[in-house]
Design a protein around this motif. Sequence first.
Motif, PDB file in Angstrom:
ATOM      1  N   GLN A 174      -7.088  -2.705   3.621  1.00 23.16           N
ATOM      2  CA  GLN A 174      -6.245  -3.316   3.955  1.00 23.16           C
ATOM      3  C   GLN A 174      -5.880  -4.721   4.708  1.00 23.16           C
ATOM      4  O   GLN A 174      -5.034  -5.354   4.365  1.00 23.16           O
ATOM      5  CB  GLN A 174      -5.770  -2.251   4.934  1.00 23.16           C
ATOM      6  CG  GLN A 174      -5.549  -0.879   4.192  1.00 23.16           C
ATOM      7  CD  GLN A 174      -5.553   0.462   4.313  1.00 23.16           C
ATOM      8  OE1 GLN A 174      -5.748   0.566   6.156  1.00 23.16           O
ATOM      9  NE2 GLN A 174      -4.262   0.849   3.962  1.00 23.16           N
ATOM     10  N   LYS A 175      -6.677  -4.697   5.887  1.00 19.61           N
ATOM     11  CA  LYS A 175      -6.063  -6.569   6.643  1.00 19.61           C
ATOM     12  C   LYS A 175      -6.650  -7.381   5.806  1.00 19.61           C
ATOM     13  O   LYS A 175      -5.665  -8.364   6.064  1.00 19.61           O
ATOM     14  CB  LYS A 175      -6.997  -5.908   7.762  1.00 19.61           C
ATOM     15  CG  LYS A 175      -6.507  -7.427   9.041  1.00 19.61           C
ATOM     16  CD  LYS A 175      -7.120  -7.121  10.534  1.00 19.61           C
ATOM     17  CE  LYS A 175      -6.651  -8.633  11.057  1.00 19.61           C
ATOM     18  NZ  LYS A 175      -7.349  -8.337  12.559  1.00 19.61           N
ATOM     19  N   LYS A 176      -7.450  -7.196   5.268  1.00 18.73           N
ATOM     20  CA  LYS A 176      -7.641  -7.916   4.269  1.00 18.73           C
ATOM     21  C   LYS A 176      -7.130  -8.925   3.623  1.00 18.73           C
ATOM     22  O   LYS A 176      -7.134 -10.332   2.694  1.00 18.73           O
ATOM     23  CB  LYS A 176      -9.745  -8.140   3.672  1.00 18.73           C
ATOM     24  CG  LYS A 176     -10.826  -8.724   3.289  1.00 18.73           C
ATOM     25  CD  LYS A 176     -11.301  -8.450   2.659  1.00 18.73           C
ATOM     26  CE  LYS A 176     -12.633  -9.641   2.010  1.00 18.73           C
ATOM     27  NZ  LYS A 176     -14.127  -9.025   0.547  1.00 18.73           N
ATOM     28  N   TYR A 177      -6.769  -7.791   2.469  1.00 19.72           N
ATOM     29  CA  TYR A 177      -5.682  -7.473   1.468  1.00 19.72           C
ATOM     30  C   TYR A 177      -4.171  -7.627   1.512  1.00 19.72           C
ATOM     31  O   TYR A 177      -3.725  -8.314   1.303  1.00 19.72           O
ATOM     32  CB  TYR A 177      -6.438  -7.315  -0.081  1.00 19.72           C
ATOM     33  CG  TYR A 177      -7.672  -7.410  -0.169  1.00 19.72           C
ATOM     34  CD1 TYR A 177      -7.855  -8.507  -0.247  1.00 19.72           C
ATOM     35  CD2 TYR A 177      -8.677  -6.000  -0.293  1.00 19.72           C
ATOM     36  CE1 TYR A 177      -9.502  -8.957  -0.782  1.00 19.72           C
ATOM     37  CE2 TYR A 177      -9.973  -6.062   0.051  1.00 19.72           C
ATOM     38  CZ  TYR A 177     -10.260  -7.728  -0.877  1.00 19.72           C
ATOM     39  OH  TYR A 177     -11.286  -8.545  -1.044  1.00 19.72           O
ATOM     40  N   ASN A 178      -4.089  -7.412   2.952  1.00 18.53           N
ATOM     41  CA  ASN A 178      -2.779  -7.312   3.057  1.00 18.53           C
ATOM     42  C   ASN A 178      -1.432  -6.400   2.434  1.00 18.53           C
ATOM     43  O   ASN A 178      -0.716  -6.851   1.978  1.00 18.53           O
ATOM     44  CB  ASN A 178      -2.005  -8.976   3.359  1.00 18.53           C
ATOM     45  CG  ASN A 178      -0.224  -8.753   3.868  1.00 18.53           C
ATOM     46  OD1 ASN A 178      -0.206  -8.265   4.512  1.00 18.53           O
ATOM     47  ND2 ASN A 178       0.613  -9.547   3.302  1.00 18.53           N
ATOM     48  N   LEU A 179      -2.836  -5.190   2.458  1.00 20.00           N
ATOM     49  CA  LEU A 179      -1.856  -3.758   1.730  1.00 20.00           C
ATOM     50  C   LEU A 179      -1.899  -2.876   2.891  1.00 20.00           C
ATOM     51  O   LEU A 179      -2.720  -2.303   3.173  1.00 20.00           O
ATOM     52  CB  LEU A 179      -2.931  -3.801   0.369  1.00 20.00           C
ATOM     53  CG  LEU A 179      -2.771  -4.507  -0.909  1.00 20.00           C
ATOM     54  CD1 LEU A 179      -4.267  -4.250  -1.720  1.00 20.00           C
ATOM     55  CD2 LEU A 179      -1.865  -4.279  -1.421  1.00 20.00           C
ATOM     56  N   GLU A 180      -1.112  -2.667   2.227  1.00 19.95           N
ATOM     57  CA  GLU A 180      -0.620  -0.483   2.553  1.00 19.95           C
ATOM     58  C   GLU A 180      -1.213   0.015   2.190  1.00 19.95           C
ATOM     59  O   GLU A 180      -0.909   0.151   1.017  1.00 19.95           O
ATOM     60  CB  GLU A 180       0.800  -0.640   3.935  1.00 19.95           C
ATOM     61  CG  GLU A 180       0.880  -1.560   4.491  1.00 19.95           C
ATOM     62  CD  GLU A 180       2.586  -1.384   5.331  1.00 19.95           C
ATOM     63  OE1 GLU A 180       2.682  -0.491   4.916  1.00 19.95           O
ATOM     64  OE2 GLU A 180       2.629  -2.757   6.412  1.00 19.95           O
ATOM     65  N   PHE A 181      -1.271   1.320   2.601  1.00 20.47           N
ATOM     66  CA  PHE A 181      -0.969   2.867   1.257  1.00 20.47           C
ATOM     67  C   PHE A 181      -0.406   3.260   1.231  1.00 20.47           C
ATOM     68  O   PHE A 181       0.441   3.778   2.759  1.00 20.47           O
ATOM     69  CB  PHE A 181      -2.365   3.793   1.523  1.00 20.47           C
ATOM     70  CG  PHE A 181      -3.787   2.880   1.375  1.00 20.47           C
ATOM     71  CD1 PHE A 181      -3.672   1.531   0.517  1.00 20.47           C
ATOM     72  CD2 PHE A 181      -4.823   3.539   1.907  1.00 20.47           C
ATOM     73  CE1 PHE A 181      -4.995   1.119   0.200  1.00 20.47           C
ATOM     74  CE2 PHE A 181      -6.399   3.084   1.570  1.00 20.47           C
ATOM     75  CZ  PHE A 181      -6.442   1.900   1.218  1.00 20.47           C
TER      76      PHE A 181
END
Length: 312
Positions: free
Chosen positions: A65-72
């Motif tokens: 999530q941190k690497k790809y700047n994505l939240e669920f």
Amino acid sequence: MKFGFLSGCLQNMTLEEKMAYAHKVGFTTLDVSCWPKENSRDYSGSDIDVENLTDENVEKIKGYQKKYNLEFASLAYYDNMLHPDPDVRKKYADHLKAVIVAAGRLGTPLVGCFIGKDQTKTISENFDEFEAIFTDFVSFAEQNHVKLMIENCPMPGWQEDGLPGTISYSPELWDEMFKRIPSSSFGLNLDPSHLHWLHIDYLQCLRDYKDRIFHIDAKDVIVDEHKFHYYGIFGKKLNRVHEEDLGFWTPVIPGLGDINWSQFYNVMKEINYKGDFSIEHEDKRFADNNTDVKKGLEFAYNHLNPIIHEFK
């Protein structure tokens, strides 16, 4: 506004590969499909093995999530929680609880599910069972710092005659749901496409249920009114091509159907909607392989992204 898609549409890819793809396109969130590893549901996926989730898995996923700047936005598991077979019902319930626990451990705020229906019982009996079962589910979700949301699909494929296989597809039924379970941790994952083919005013639903709408699915639909007037409100009954073939509606990628998404977004602003917005890809024209699925997702992204970011 966080903008994403339901991950199960992409097959034979790891969760990290899906997250890398989402980041590359420009998505900022994902709804993660969390069906059991062994299942036969269409449009399902098992991107997180929630029943065997270790602390190491949790940390690895948070690293992605941190690497790809994505939240669920949510973890997704949609099955018939009122299934008439008690053994099947227990299996579904156990898995839903595993999804809820996983969401809590991952810091994901929502779990999406269906209510379903026991076809052998009356609607009143179904609501009585719903109240008992979902009171427990919602309490369990609250204990794990998660909210539970219901998607409003009628699931006509769950009955041989094509009639609704859930008790949660219309405002009438939502009112009964929320009367029986008034918890603020219980709400809707609103899909306007289902409301449209049911001839329910989805814009008015946005306004009327604004305090119960936790999440919005971006899915479109084409309604053939000529065929609707031929088959009637109960849909096609003979020579159905597949279990959800009612003869007059077809799910499509946002931008290729009847929903006016600019109008829809204006009402989202009107009600001060603060949740996530997520493409649910069920367009069979873009489904033969992942290359085609990605074409569909990217068409929808390019259609919706300027609208929800107001053409900036």
